[in-house]
Motif scaffolding. Structure first.
Motif, short mmCIF file in Angstrom:
data_model
loop_
_atom_site.label_atom_id
_atom_site.label_comp_id
_atom_site.label_asym_id
_atom_site.label_seq_id
_atom_site.Cartn_x
_atom_site.Cartn_y
_atom_site.Cartn_z
N SER A 146 -5.36 -3.80 -4.97
CA SER A 146 -4.62 -5.06 -5.00
C SER A 146 -3.65 -5.03 -3.82
O SER A 146 -3.38 -3.98 -3.23
CB SER A 146 -3.85 -5.20 -6.31
OG SER A 146 -2.76 -4.28 -6.34
N GLN A 147 -3.10 -6.18 -3.49
CA GLN A 147 -2.15 -6.25 -2.39
C GLN A 147 -0.95 -5.35 -2.67
O GLN A 147 -0.46 -4.64 -1.79
CB GLN A 147 -1.71 -7.69 -2.18
CG GLN A 147 -0.84 -7.88 -0.95
CD GLN A 147 -0.53 -9.34 -0.69
OE1 GLN A 147 -0.79 -10.21 -1.51
NE2 GLN A 147 0.05 -9.61 0.46
N ARG A 148 -0.49 -5.34 -3.92
CA ARG A 148 0.66 -4.51 -4.29
C ARG A 148 0.33 -3.02 -4.17
O ARG A 148 1.13 -2.23 -3.67
CB ARG A 148 1.10 -4.86 -5.72
CG ARG A 148 2.22 -4.02 -6.26
CD ARG A 148 3.45 -4.18 -5.39
NE ARG A 148 4.45 -3.21 -5.72
CZ ARG A 148 5.71 -3.49 -5.89
NH1 ARG A 148 6.14 -4.72 -5.74
NH2 ARG A 148 6.55 -2.55 -6.19
N GLU A 149 -0.86 -2.62 -4.63
CA GLU A 149 -1.26 -1.22 -4.54
C GLU A 149 -1.36 -0.78 -3.09
O GLU A 149 -0.94 0.32 -2.73
CB GLU A 149 -2.60 -1.00 -5.25
CG GLU A 149 -2.52 -1.10 -6.75
CD GLU A 149 -3.89 -1.12 -7.40
OE1 GLU A 149 -4.02 -0.50 -8.47
OE2 GLU A 149 -4.82 -1.75 -6.85
N LEU A 177 0.23 -2.05 -0.49
CA LEU A 177 1.58 -1.96 0.06
C LEU A 177 2.29 -0.69 -0.42
O LEU A 177 2.91 0.02 0.37
CB LEU A 177 2.39 -3.20 -0.33
CG LEU A 177 3.83 -3.25 0.17
CD1 LEU A 177 3.88 -3.22 1.69
CD2 LEU A 177 4.53 -4.49 -0.35
N ASP A 178 2.18 -0.40 -1.71
CA ASP A 178 2.80 0.83 -2.25
C ASP A 178 2.24 2.07 -1.56
O ASP A 178 2.98 2.99 -1.22
CB ASP A 178 2.59 0.93 -3.76
CG ASP A 178 3.43 -0.06 -4.55
OD1 ASP A 178 4.38 -0.64 -3.97
OD2 ASP A 178 3.11 -0.27 -5.74
N ARG A 179 0.93 2.12 -1.36
CA ARG A 179 0.30 3.26 -0.71
C ARG A 179 0.77 3.38 0.74
O ARG A 179 1.07 4.47 1.22
CB ARG A 179 -1.22 3.13 -0.76
CG ARG A 179 -1.93 4.35 -0.22
CD ARG A 179 -3.41 4.24 -0.35
NE ARG A 179 -3.80 4.36 -1.75
CZ ARG A 179 -5.05 4.34 -2.15
NH1 ARG A 179 -6.04 4.16 -1.29
NH2 ARG A 179 -5.35 4.46 -3.43
#
Length: 76
Positions: free
Chosen positions: A44-47, A49-51
């Motif tokens: 996902s976009q959030r995953e 970005l977090d990575r």
């Protein structure tokens, strides 16, 4: 989603059931998530970005260890 038949020995099945139950998941969900971690899935976009943010910092210093000025970073 597709259904898949998986064959495994009794001892492995018992361990998988215990592991799934300890995580509060069905055996099907546990196996699917385990395979997703192994072979990957679209992030996902959030995953993503977090990575990215968890990764190593970019080293912007030159050979003498000097960091560029603001103007040098925004030149060109």
């Amino acid at each position: 989603m597709k259904n898949v038949t998986v064959t495994m020995d009794e001892a492995t099945l018992r361990k998988a059931r215990v592991a799934a139950a300890s995580e509060g998941k069905s055996l099907s969900r546990f196996i699917a998530e385990t395979i997703e971690r192994r072979v990957g899935r679209p992030l996902s976009q959030r995953e993503a970005l977090d990575r990215f943010l968890a990764g190593p910092l970019m080293d912007l210093t030159d050979e003498s260890g000097r960091a560029p000025s603001r103007d040098e970073l925004h030149d060109g």
